[in-house]
Design a protein around this motif. Structure first.
Motif, mmCIF file in Angstrom:
data_model
loop_
_atom_site.group_PDB
_atom_site.id
_atom_site.type_symbol
_atom_site.label_atom_id
_atom_site.label_comp_id
_atom_site.label_asym_id
_atom_site.label_seq_id
_atom_site.Cartn_x
_atom_site.Cartn_y
_atom_site.Cartn_z
ATOM 1 N N SER A 11 -7.360 84.812 46.966
ATOM 2 C CA SER A 11 -7.941 84.083 46.144
ATOM 3 C C SER A 11 -7.936 82.924 45.992
ATOM 4 O O SER A 11 -9.266 82.300 45.752
ATOM 5 N N LEU A 54 -11.685 80.889 45.984
ATOM 6 C CA LEU A 54 -11.574 79.713 44.702
ATOM 7 C C LEU A 54 -11.965 78.160 45.613
ATOM 8 O O LEU A 54 -12.246 77.217 45.684
ATOM 9 N N LEU A 75 -15.832 78.555 37.950
ATOM 10 C CA LEU A 75 -15.098 79.629 38.072
ATOM 11 C C LEU A 75 -13.054 78.693 38.025
ATOM 12 O O LEU A 75 -12.475 78.755 37.478
ATOM 13 N N ALA A 88 -10.153 79.452 36.891
ATOM 14 C CA ALA A 88 -9.216 80.486 37.294
ATOM 15 C C ALA A 88 -8.170 80.279 37.987
ATOM 16 O O ALA A 88 -7.823 80.524 37.680
ATOM 17 N N LEU A 147 -5.526 79.315 35.239
ATOM 18 C CA LEU A 147 -5.014 80.612 34.801
ATOM 19 C C LEU A 147 -4.410 81.370 35.703
ATOM 20 O O LEU A 147 -2.998 81.989 35.498
ATOM 21 N N ILE A 148 -4.799 81.649 36.930
ATOM 22 C CA ILE A 148 -3.558 81.943 37.981
ATOM 23 C C ILE A 148 -2.223 81.485 37.980
ATOM 24 O O ILE A 148 -0.930 82.094 38.786
ATOM 25 N N VAL A 208 -0.613 79.755 35.988
ATOM 26 C CA VAL A 208 0.080 80.494 35.160
ATOM 27 C C VAL A 208 1.270 81.665 34.972
ATOM 28 O O VAL A 208 1.944 81.359 34.052
ATOM 29 N N TYR A 220 -13.963 90.602 48.443
ATOM 30 C CA TYR A 220 -12.571 90.949 47.899
ATOM 31 C C TYR A 220 -11.585 89.731 47.441
ATOM 32 O O TYR A 220 -11.222 90.227 47.316
ATOM 33 N N GLY A 221 -12.465 88.501 47.762
ATOM 34 C CA GLY A 221 -11.773 87.110 47.411
ATOM 35 C C GLY A 221 -11.989 87.345 46.212
ATOM 36 O O GLY A 221 -11.155 87.211 45.089
ATOM 37 N N LEU A 222 -13.436 88.243 45.067
ATOM 38 C CA LEU A 222 -13.445 87.999 43.713
ATOM 39 C C LEU A 222 -12.349 89.122 43.387
ATOM 40 O O LEU A 222 -11.988 88.674 42.414
ATOM 41 N N ALA A 250 -9.470 89.749 44.486
ATOM 42 C CA ALA A 250 -8.446 89.264 44.302
ATOM 43 C C ALA A 250 -8.156 87.871 43.178
ATOM 44 O O ALA A 250 -6.905 89.095 42.357
ATOM 45 N N ILE A 251 -8.709 87.442 42.539
ATOM 46 C CA ILE A 251 -8.658 86.790 41.708
ATOM 47 C C ILE A 251 -9.000 87.505 40.504
ATOM 48 O O ILE A 251 -7.961 87.479 39.518
ATOM 49 N N SER A 300 -5.243 89.341 39.482
ATOM 50 C CA SER A 300 -4.491 88.785 39.165
ATOM 51 C C SER A 300 -4.859 88.060 37.511
ATOM 52 O O SER A 300 -3.741 88.339 37.558
ATOM 53 N N LEU A 301 -5.641 87.881 37.037
ATOM 54 C CA LEU A 301 -5.679 87.776 36.282
ATOM 55 C C LEU A 301 -5.853 88.860 35.145
ATOM 56 O O LEU A 301 -5.152 88.893 34.002
ATOM 57 N N LEU A 339 -2.065 89.244 34.695
ATOM 58 C CA LEU A 339 -1.964 87.996 33.646
ATOM 59 C C LEU A 339 -2.415 88.830 32.281
ATOM 60 O O LEU A 339 -1.453 88.909 31.222
ATOM 61 N N PHE A 368 0.301 89.991 28.956
ATOM 62 C CA PHE A 368 -0.179 88.848 27.733
ATOM 63 C C PHE A 368 -0.260 90.064 26.772
ATOM 64 O O PHE A 368 0.723 90.829 25.667
#
Lengths: 462, 431
Positions: free
Chosen positions: A255, A259, A267, A271, A274-275, A277, B37-39, B41-42, B45-46, B49, B53
């Motif tokens: 990530s 990023l 983005l 993002a 948020l990560i 957080v 892969y990168g996307l 991973a993001i 993780s989101l 999260l 919640f």
């Protein structure tokens, strides 16, 4: 006068001393010339008076409170009847605790013995004498100094320089607190750990394969002999941290790469915070999540696949710990990837490399020392993490690397050994400090190496 | 990047562009894969999260409503005498009202089951009513009283009604009574003020977070009033006054290390030094605040130093140039400019301290404490430790209480962090 009110009174009096000193300075300067005659501005005279009054008074206040308990306890114990005084030290502590509890009234003890009751009254009397004496001494001292300093205020007094000198000393004192904290940690942990190693040989602790710290209460008790071989505990810690790193490193690193190299501004702006957080959520929340949401899901899936999954499996704790660590890895890696000079990227592109080839073969190798430093910091974080494993991992010290079994960790053992009643002469309590010592040393080494690597890396591209 | 070419199969020399073109498709595929892969991973993780919640809120939001039962209570003068207002048998009033409501209930077993519908806390509610208004004695009133947590769980659907009776905590008879009360409009889910105003309790319906919130408040007050001045002073010394030598190097290394020492080690320090050596009281916010001070100091010092670093040297030179002393330069000019950054760092440090529980376990802030702490030396617990304690409780109703307490804790953290962000946005200055 209760200490809290006295403290407020002392602070108030010091403030009064400020105005007292300032007025004297104004009076000296006279009306006609204004403050021009003085060496320093009148506020400095005030500040000097206040500092001279406040600091000694507060010092006395602090020392008094620190030593008050010990002195009074000593006096009370001396008055106790011979029968009680000749008790063993640990029983004696219980008696003293009883006396204190009765004295503070928090504890309606069932018909206390007359001797104890008398001692409690004695204690109470001494404490009220002590409180009054403290109030009298500190206030008298403060006033005396105020008058004394006022007498010394003259037009030529170098008040500013003196105030600044005092402030500088205060600043230096504040900056050394970090050192004292480290020394305090080392001394306190080391002291108890050495007492532990006197009972249990250090080799047995470090290399023993059996951990069951429950000690026999009676000498003839069967079963709980107390074994302090910490290898299963270390192995459990390593297992859970390894699972966490398997989750956190790929996700965090990928990530961070996405990023910093691919994502558009919008983005990234959404993002990245948020990560982060994820890093701000208290660990007790992760522990609850691991124990009540993740662990049952893993057990269900496992039983569907025909696997035998413990309800407090290492996998659940490790997985959630990994989630917690993602932002550490990603934000540190992000920093290091951004620190790689643009010229390296441009060079790779000009040779015809695609973006992913540039990242994999140029940027990541260039940033790897920093990334490794970040990962080491994350490992030290994982090893020291407490609440997730306390809530989601087990207590049984199994010597296994099977992630579906329950294992225990160093931090879990420290918590279970120290929460509740503590006896500071039993190896069971002291073992927690030995584990704490190992934990401190290991994380210290990881941190030192990581910080060194990171610092070296930063210098490389600056 | 050049793919191996089978030279034997190629009769004539190839141009580089052909080799590149042939491998291009594969390389673009790899490129797309890498990007994916990168996307992923993001997104992953989101998702974690969001899952966190959603699962907390889904478990916890119902705790803010609590089942109450309206009963016609007769404040019988035979039970409440004028001289025993405080310790009259208020439970008898509740029992009487229930038996009058369900006259068909007979037998000890059934009667006990019927009274088990009400929370044991209804006694205190009635007592408080009478103490507030002694004229109530001899009259009757319709009173909303808390239901037992088992009733509450049934109403909220956490206990399934279709299970065999033996596997349920609520019997068939009780369900019938509950349904009767429900149809008469005597059973309602009302806003749960107990949760926000009470201390801890063994009964889930009487347990609240206010005791833990007050404990957290006192603890953080100590932490803030010690760590902010000390942290700022240390940062000022290191950044503005200290010469670079071995000694300051040692301090720096120490600060950086302490920032990464596991928090539980600070708990060991607190136990050995503050409790055993200085003899400070166990479970007290005072000790908790001291331990958290040592823990947050490095964060605050590091943040304050970077805030001081951001103040341009021209300000310092100008101040010195017009004849200010070094201390005046720092106090009058550099500190005010660096203060917003320092405060931001402090708030973030405080937010971390608010969420911290491991070191506080070591110094005995895990005790079961019903009373709401009133001062710095009262026994207390803090919000995260309360969450830990409740998460260990076997009652089903404590699961939603735990989640709701987490929501309260997260709300505090959100407010603090938002404050830090606003502060930074408002005072951020680019030189």
């Amino acid at each position: 006068m209760p200490p809290a009110y006295l403290l407020i009174a002392l602070l108030g009096l010091s403030t009064a001393a400020y105005y007292f000193g300032r007025r004297k300075a104004f009076a000296l300067s006279g009306r006609a010339e204004g403050a021009a005659k003085l060496h320093s501005r009148p506020t400095y005279h005030g500040a000097l008076t206040a500092l001279w009054c406040g600091i000694p008074a507060l010092l006395i206040f602090g020392f008094w409170l620190v030593f008050e308990n010990q002195v009074i306890t000593h006096l009370v114990v001396k008055e106790l009847p011979e029968a009680i005084r000749s008790l063993a030290p640990d029983r004696m502590n219980l008696v003293i605790n009883d006396i204190r509890n009765i004295e503070s009234g928090s504890f309606a003890s069932q018909a206390a013995e007359p001797a104890i009751q008398a001692a409690a009254d004695h204690y109470h009397r001494l404490r009220s004498i002590s409180n009054h004496a403290l109030a009298a001494v500190s206030i008298a001292l403060l006033t005396a100094i105020a008058v004394l300093v006022r007498g010394r205020i003259t037009a030529g007094l170098r008040a500013r320089n003196q105030v600044e000198a005092i402030l500088t000393v205060l600043l230096v004192a504040c900056s050394t607190i970090a050192i004292f904290t480290t020394i305090g940690i080392i001394l306190s942990v080391l002291y108890e750990a050495i007492r532990f190693f006197k009972v249990i040989p250090i080799t047995q602790f470090l290399f023993g394969l059996d951990w069951s710290p429950q000690m026999a209460i009676r000498a003839d008790q069967v079963g709980s002999s107390g074994a302090f071989g910490a290898v299963p505990v270390f192995l459990g810690t390593i297992l859970i941290s390894a699972i966490a790193m398997v989750v956190a490193v790929p996700i965090g690193l990928m990530s961070a790469i996405y990023l910093s190299e691919y994502a558009g501004k919008r983005l990234r702006a959404v993002a990245k915070p948020l990560i982060e957080v994820l890093a701000g959520i208290p660990t007790v929340v992760y522990g609850f999540f691991a124990a009540l949401t993740v662990a049952p899901v893993i057990r269900d899936w496992g039983s569907r696949l025909g696997l035998d999954v413990a309800s407090e499996s290492a996998l659940a704790a490790g997985l959630v710990m990994g989630i917690m660590i993602i932002p550490f890895v990603s934000s540190l890696s992000d920093d290091f990837i951004n620190a790689v000079p643009q010229s390296l990227r441009d060079g790779a592109y000009s040779l015809g490399a695609t973006r992913s080839e540039t990242i994999r073969q140029v940027i990541v190798p260039a940033a790897i020392p920093g990334i490794i430093g970040g990962v080491l910091l994350a490992v030290s974080r994982a090893i020291g993490e407490t609440m997730i494993v306390v809530m989601a991992a087990g207590l049984s010290a199994n010597l296994t690397v099977n992630p579906l079994k329950a294992v225990t960790t160093v931090t879990v053992q420290i918590v279970t050994l120290l929460v509740g009643d503590q006896e500071f002469d039993s190896p069971k309590t002291l073992a927690a400090f030995a584990l704490g010592l190992i934990l401190f040393i290991v994380t210290l080494c990881l941190n030192v190496i990581a910080l060194y690597v990171v610092r070296k890396y930063r210098e490389q591209y600056e | 990047m050049n793919s191996p070419i089978d030279t034997a199969a190629a009769p004539e020399p190839q141009r580089t562009i052909d080799i590149v073109n042939r491998s291009l498709k594969r390389r673009y595929r790899a490129e797309r894969r890498f990007r994916f892969y990168g996307l992923a991973a993001i997104v992953l993780s989101l998702m974690f999260l969001a899952l966190l919640f959603v699962s907390i809120v889904a478990k916890g939001y119902s705790a803010f409503w609590q089942t109450s039962i309206r009963l016609p209570i007769v404040f019988d003068p035979a039970v409440i005498q004028q001289d025993t207002l405080v310790n009259a048998d208020y439970a008898a009033l509740v029992r009487e009202a229930l038996f009058k409501k369900f006259p068909q209930v007979d037998g000890r077993q059934d009667k006990r089951q019927l009274t088990a519908l009400m929370s044991s806390g209804s006694v205190y509610r009635l007592r408080d009513m009478v103490l507030k208004d002694p004229d109530l004695v001899g009259r009757g009133a319709e009173v909303w009283l808390l239901a037992d947590d088992d009733v509450d769980m049934l109403i909220k659907g956490h206990f399934r009604r279709d299970l065999p009776e033996a596997e349920r905590r609520v019997s068939d008879k009780q369900i019938a009574w509950i349904e009767q009360l429900e149809s008469e409009g005597r059973l309602e889910r009302r806003f749960n003020t107990t949760f926000l105003s009470a201390g801890d309790s063994r009964e889930p319906e009487l347990a609240g977070v206010w005791g833990a919130v007050s404990g957290s408040f006192f603890t953080l007050l100590i932490t803030l009033s010690l760590s902010f001045p000390i942290g700022v002073a240390a940062a000022v010394y290191l950044e503005e006054f200290a010469r670079k030598n071995r000694w300051t190097d040692l301090i720096e290394v120490n600060i950086n290390n302490l920032a990464a020492v596991p928090s539980i080690v600070f708990g060991l320090l607190g136990l050995a030094v503050f409790l055993n050596f200085f003899g400070l009281p166990r479970s007290a916010p005072l000790v908790g605040g001291l331990v958290l001070t040592l823990m947050t100091l490095p964060t605050i010092i590091i943040a304050s130093r970077s805030a001081l670093k951001a103040v341009p040297p021209s300000i310092r030179e100008a101040a010195l140039g017009v004849g200010a002393s070094k201390m005046q330069m720092v106090v009058h000019h550099v500190l005010p400019l660096a203060l917003p950054g320092m405060l931001t760092g402090t708030i973030i440090g405080m937010a971390r301290a608010l969420g911290e529980s491991a070191p506080l376990l070591m110094i005995g802030m895990v005790a079961f404490i019903v009373d709401i702490p009133k001062g710095f030396t009262d026994s207390a617990t803090v919000l995260p430790v309360q969450i830990y304690l409740w998460s260990d409780s076997p009652e089903r109703a404590f699961v939603e209480r735990t989640s709701a307490a987490i929501m309260v804790l997260l709300a505090f953290l959100v407010v603090m962090n938002a404050g830090a962000i606003i502060l930074r946005k408002k005072f951020e200055r680019r030189w």
